[in-house]
Design a protein around this motif. Sequence first.
Motif, PDB file in Angstrom:
ATOM      1  N   GLU A 191       0.814  -1.209   0.000  1.00 54.56           N
ATOM      2  CA  GLU A 191       0.000   0.000   0.000  1.00 54.56           C
ATOM      3  C   GLU A 191       0.854   1.268   0.000  1.00 54.56           C
ATOM      4  OE1 GLU A 191      -2.647  -1.722  -0.964  1.00 54.56           O
ATOM      5  OE2 GLU A 191      -3.805  -0.179   0.059  1.00 54.56           O
ATOM      6  N   LEU A 192       1.891   1.267   0.852  1.00 53.10           N
ATOM      7  CA  LEU A 192       2.747   2.450   0.982  1.00 53.10           C
ATOM      8  C   LEU A 192       3.478   2.733  -0.328  1.00 53.10           C
ATOM      9  CD1 LEU A 192       2.930   4.174   3.470  1.00 53.10           C
ATOM     10  CD2 LEU A 192       5.157   3.122   3.977  1.00 53.10           C
ATOM     11  N   ALA A 193       3.913   1.637  -0.989  1.00 50.98           N
ATOM     12  CA  ALA A 193       4.600   1.798  -2.273  1.00 50.98           C
ATOM     13  C   ALA A 193       3.657   2.401  -3.305  1.00 50.98           C
ATOM     14  CB  ALA A 193       5.132   0.453  -2.764  1.00 50.98           C
ATOM     15  N   GLY A 194       2.368   2.040  -3.224  1.00 51.34           N
ATOM     16  CA  GLY A 194       1.389   2.608  -4.148  1.00 51.34           C
ATOM     17  C   GLY A 194       1.289   4.114  -3.988  1.00 51.34           C
ATOM     18  N   LEU A 195       1.266   4.587  -2.736  1.00 58.11           N
ATOM     19  CA  LEU A 195       1.188   6.028  -2.481  1.00 58.11           C
ATOM     20  C   LEU A 195       2.463   6.725  -2.914  1.00 58.11           C
ATOM     21  CD1 LEU A 195      -0.519   6.095   1.033  1.00 58.11           C
ATOM     22  CD2 LEU A 195      -1.561   6.420  -1.220  1.00 58.11           C
ATOM     23  N   SER A 196       3.594   6.080  -2.614  1.00 54.73           N
ATOM     24  CA  SER A 196       4.884   6.668  -2.978  1.00 54.73           C
ATOM     25  C   SER A 196       5.009   6.770  -4.504  1.00 54.73           C
ATOM     26  CB  SER A 196       5.997   5.810  -2.384  1.00 54.73           C
ATOM     27  OG  SER A 196       7.194   6.026  -3.063  1.00 54.73           O
ATOM     28  N   ALA A 197       4.552   5.711  -5.202  1.00 57.20           N
ATOM     29  CA  ALA A 197       4.602   5.736  -6.668  1.00 57.20           C
ATOM     30  C   ALA A 197       3.697   6.838  -7.207  1.00 57.20           C
ATOM     31  CB  ALA A 197       4.168   4.387  -7.232  1.00 57.20           C
ATOM     32  N   GLY A 198       2.549   7.045  -6.563  1.00 60.43           N
ATOM     33  CA  GLY A 198       1.637   8.102  -6.995  1.00 60.43           C
ATOM     34  C   GLY A 198       2.271   9.474  -6.866  1.00 60.43           C
ATOM     35  N   LEU A 199       2.964   9.684  -5.730  1.00 55.91           N
ATOM     36  CA  LEU A 199       3.630  10.981  -5.506  1.00 55.91           C
ATOM     37  C   LEU A 199       4.700  11.234  -6.549  1.00 55.91           C
ATOM     38  CD1 LEU A 199       4.162  11.499  -1.661  1.00 55.91           C
ATOM     39  CD2 LEU A 199       2.976  12.981  -3.286  1.00 55.91           C
ATOM     40  N   SER A 200       5.580  10.225  -6.781  1.00 56.40           N
ATOM     41  CA  SER A 200       6.636  10.461  -7.770  1.00 56.40           C
ATOM     42  C   SER A 200       6.065  10.472  -9.181  1.00 56.40           C
ATOM     43  CB  SER A 200       7.770   9.453  -7.627  1.00 56.40           C
ATOM     44  OG  SER A 200       7.296   8.221  -7.171  1.00 56.40           O
ATOM     45  N   GLY A 201       4.907   9.826  -9.365  1.00 53.83           N
ATOM     46  CA  GLY A 201       4.247   9.873 -10.666  1.00 53.83           C
ATOM     47  C   GLY A 201       3.851  11.290 -11.047  1.00 53.83           C
ATOM     48  N   LEU A 202       3.454  12.094 -10.034  1.00 51.09           N
ATOM     49  CA  LEU A 202       3.123  13.499 -10.291  1.00 51.09           C
ATOM     50  C   LEU A 202       4.308  14.209 -10.921  1.00 51.09           C
ATOM     51  CD1 LEU A 202       1.435  14.393  -6.879  1.00 51.09           C
ATOM     52  CD2 LEU A 202       0.261  14.047  -9.049  1.00 51.09           C
ATOM     53  N   GLY A 203       5.495  13.896 -10.410  1.00 51.52           N
ATOM     54  CA  GLY A 203       6.716  14.498 -10.955  1.00 51.52           C
ATOM     55  C   GLY A 203       7.002  13.992 -12.354  1.00 51.52           C
ATOM     56  N   LEU A 204       6.842  12.686 -12.560  1.00 52.49           N
ATOM     57  CA  LEU A 204       7.159  12.084 -13.863  1.00 52.49           C
ATOM     58  C   LEU A 204       6.281  12.666 -14.972  1.00 52.49           C
ATOM     59  CD1 LEU A 204       8.921   9.873 -15.216  1.00 52.49           C
ATOM     60  CD2 LEU A 204       6.972   8.355 -14.986  1.00 52.49           C
ATOM     61  N   ALA A 205       5.010  12.938 -14.635  1.00 50.82           N
ATOM     62  CA  ALA A 205       4.084  13.429 -15.666  1.00 50.82           C
ATOM     63  C   ALA A 205       4.350  14.874 -16.044  1.00 50.82           C
ATOM     64  CB  ALA A 205       2.647  13.279 -15.182  1.00 50.82           C
ATOM     65  N   THR A 206       5.060  15.615 -15.196  1.00 48.68           N
ATOM     66  CA  THR A 206       5.214  17.048 -15.450  1.00 48.68           C
ATOM     67  C   THR A 206       6.655  17.483 -15.727  1.00 48.68           C
ATOM     68  OG1 THR A 206       5.269  17.292 -13.052  1.00 48.68           O
ATOM     69  CG2 THR A 206       3.213  17.847 -14.138  1.00 48.68           C
ATOM     70  N   TYR A 207       7.659  16.718 -15.220  1.00 48.68           N
ATOM     71  CA  TYR A 207       9.029  17.226 -15.348  1.00 48.68           C
ATOM     72  C   TYR A 207       9.479  17.306 -16.805  1.00 48.68           C
ATOM     73  CZ  TYR A 207      11.933  13.391 -16.987  1.00 48.68           C
ATOM     74  OH  TYR A 207      12.519  12.449 -17.792  1.00 48.68           O
ATOM     75  N   THR A 208       8.884  16.486 -17.688  1.00 46.29           N
ATOM     76  CA  THR A 208       9.293  16.517 -19.096  1.00 46.29           C
ATOM     77  C   THR A 208       9.072  17.905 -19.694  1.00 46.29           C
ATOM     78  OG1 THR A 208       7.157  15.481 -19.509  1.00 46.29           O
ATOM     79  CG2 THR A 208       9.090  14.081 -19.694  1.00 46.29           C
ATOM     80  N   GLY A 209       8.089  18.636 -19.168  1.00 46.15           N
ATOM     81  CA  GLY A 209       7.880  20.012 -19.619  1.00 46.15           C
ATOM     82  C   GLY A 209       9.069  20.890 -19.259  1.00 46.15           C
ATOM     83  N   VAL A 210       9.623  20.689 -18.057  1.00 51.37           N
ATOM     84  CA  VAL A 210      10.806  21.449 -17.646  1.00 51.37           C
ATOM     85  C   VAL A 210      12.005  21.033 -18.499  1.00 51.37           C
ATOM     86  CG1 VAL A 210      12.275  22.092 -15.716  1.00 51.37           C
ATOM     87  CG2 VAL A 210       9.900  21.498 -15.303  1.00 51.37           C
ATOM     88  N   LEU A 211      12.102  19.733 -18.768  1.00 49.53           N
ATOM     89  CA  LEU A 211      13.195  19.204 -19.593  1.00 49.53           C
ATOM     90  C   LEU A 211      13.238  19.916 -20.937  1.00 49.53           C
ATOM     91  CD1 LEU A 211      15.186  16.541 -19.829  1.00 49.53           C
ATOM     92  CD2 LEU A 211      13.433  15.814 -21.407  1.00 49.53           C
ATOM     93  N   VAL A 212      12.075  20.073 -21.551  1.00 50.16           N
ATOM     94  CA  VAL A 212      11.997  20.709 -22.865  1.00 50.16           C
ATOM     95  C   VAL A 212      12.247  22.215 -22.743  1.00 50.16           C
ATOM     96  CG1 VAL A 212      10.441  21.253 -24.763  1.00 50.16           C
ATOM     97  CG2 VAL A 212      10.482  18.951 -23.830  1.00 50.16           C
ATOM     98  N   ALA A 213      11.680  22.834 -21.698  1.00 48.52           N
ATOM     99  CA  ALA A 213      11.771  24.294 -21.573  1.00 48.52           C
ATOM    100  C   ALA A 213      13.168  24.754 -21.168  1.00 48.52           C
ATOM    101  CB  ALA A 213      10.751  24.794 -20.557  1.00 48.52           C
TER     102      ALA A 213
END
Lengths: 350, 265
Positions: free
Chosen positions: A174-196
Motif C-alpha cells: 500500500e505504501l509503495a502505491g502512495l509513494s509511486a503516486g507521488l513520484s508519478g506526479l513528478g514524472l508526468a510534469t518534469y518533461t515540460g521542464v526538460l523541454v523548456a
Amino acid sequence: MAVRYRDSVEPVVTDGRDIDRDIGELLGEGAQQRSRGAHDEHIAEMAERWQALPEASRIDPTYYDRPLLNESVWHWAIPTYYYVGGVTGASLALGAAVQLFADRDLRALVRQCRWIGFAGACISGVLLVADLGRPMRFLNMLRVFRPTSPMNVGAWILSKVGAASSLAAIFDFELAGLSAGLSGLGLATYTGVLVANTAVPVWQESRRVLPILFGSSAMASAGCLLEMVGDQRGFAVARTFRISGQIAEIALAFAMEKQVARIERVARPLRSGFSGFLWRASAVLAASSLLVTVLPIKKRAKKFAAGILGTLGSLALRFAVDKAGLASARDPRASFHLQRAQLNFTNMGA
Amino acid sequence: MAAQKGFFTDTTLCIGCKACEVACKQWNQLPDDGFLFTGMSYDNTVHLGASTWRHVAFVERPVPMKPGNDGAFSWLFSSDVCKHCARAGCLESCPTGAIIRTEYGSVYVQPDVCNGCGYCIVNCPFGVIDRREEDGRAWKCTLCYDRLRADMQPACAKSCPTESIQFGEIAELRERAEKRVEKLHEQGLNSAYLYGANAAQQPGTEGLNAFFLLVDKPEMYNLPPNPTVPTKPAKAAWGSMAVGVLGLALAAIGSALLGGRERAS
C-alpha cells in the motif's frame, strides 16, 4: 573507413583523419572519436543549395541564413517517452488517489493503475536508453545528483517510479502505491521542464505553461487508456480524469501559443510546417474526443472512439512540441528576434 | 587552482587564413565532417560541430570598414570557438557529470563518461557542442586541455599568424582587449566593441572565457546578441511544474471522489 578520391589514379582509404598510421599515432583529444570516414553524401546536398550569391541584410542580419543553434539529435523515442512517461505518472497518481479516497470495490482500478505504471516505467526506460548515443552507459545518469539538469532529476524520478511501482504492482504494498503516486506526479510534469530548460527559442518561451500542459495531456492519455481497457466499475473515475485533462489540455495549448507568440518569429513552428500541422491536429483530436463523449451513441463504441481520438491527440501534442523545437533551432531569426526583444526590454528598464 | 585561462579573439586582426582550423584538426586528430563548397564567401566550414572546434566566419558587407573609406564593401573574418562560458549551459544540463570545469576555468567533456544523451546540444546558446553520429558522444573544443597540462598554449592560438587569437590569463586578456578597443576608436573604427568580455556585458552567461572584439552586430558573425544559460529562465519552468503537480494531484483526487460517487448513485 571510406575511400576518398575514388575516381582518381590513387584512391585513398581513410577514416577522415588522413593520418598515416605508419608515421603517426592516434593520441590526440579527438582521436577517440569514432568515424566511418569521409561524408560524401553531405557534399552533394550542399552543392545543390548553392544557387544565388548571398547578400547580408543590414536590417535583420543573419549569417547566410545558417542556423545559430545545433538542433536536437533526439529521435522518435523521446517524444514517445513524453507520452508513455505521462501515462505512467498520471495512472500512478490516479491509482494512489483512488486507493486513498474511494471505496474498496474500486480495488481493481487501483491495481490496474499500478500495473500500467509499472509497465510504463519499464517501457520508458527502454525508450530513453535506446536514444542514447552510448546506450551501455545509461547508468552514468545516476552517477551524480544535479538539480540544474532536469534530465538528471528526471532520471532519478523515473528510477523511483520504477522501484515504487514494481513493489506496488507485484507485491501490492500500500505504501509503495502512495509513494509511486507521488513520484508519478513528478514524472508526468518534469518533461515540460526538460523541454523548456533549453536554448531553443520556442521551447524556452513555452516554459511558463509547458509543464502544466504536459501534465494535463498525461491525465488525458491515462484516462483514455483506462477507459478503454480498465475495469468497468472504475469507468466513471477514468472518464472524469480524462475529460478534465482534455479541457485543460486544449485551454493550456491555446495559452502556450499566445505566450510564445509574443515574438512572432518564435511562434512560427507552431503555426506552419509539419510541427504546426501536428500542433493544430492535437487540439482538434482532443476536442473531437470530448465531443464524442456527449454524442448519443452506444457506450462501447463511444469509449473506444473517445479513447483512440484522445490518445492520438496526446501523441500529436508531444510530437508537435518536439518537431517545433527542431524547426525553431534551424531558424536563426527566432533566437535573434527573441534576444533583441529581451535587450530592448532591459534597456527600457534601465 | 591554476590561473583562469582563455582566448581573446580580435577579429580586426583576422585574415581568414584558417590556420587555426587546420591546427585544431591536426593536433586533436579530428576526422573530417564533409568537404563542402557552399558559396558562402570563403567559408566552407559552415559551423562549429562535433569534429570542428574552430570555424572562421567570412562576412561580406556592402558598407565600408570606416565611414569615409573608399568603396562600399568590407570583408570581416572571425574565428569562432567554444566560449567556455562562466555559466555554461552544457555543463549545467549534463545529467552524467561528464562535462566539468577544469582547473583553467575551461569547460571540458570527459569522453569516457559521456553517454551521448544529447541534452547539452540543445542547451548551448551558441550552437557549439554537437554529437557525432558514428561516435555517439558529444564533443567540443577542450581549450587544448592536454597542451595546457604540458605548459603549452592551445594549437589554434599557437598557429595564428596575426595574433588575432590570443591566449592567456583572462584578467590580462581583458585589459589588453580594452586597450585595443580604445586604440581602434582613436583610429576612427568607432564600431569596435568587446563581445562577452565580462559579466556586465553579457549577464546571461556571466562572461565568456573566450571573448571577442567585433565591429558589427553579433548576428552578422552568427553570434547571439543576448545569450543566456537556459538554467536562468528555466526557474519559471520549475514553478510551472509545481503548479502542474498540484493540479494533477487535485484532479486525481477529484476524479476519485466524483467518479466514485457517480458509480454509487
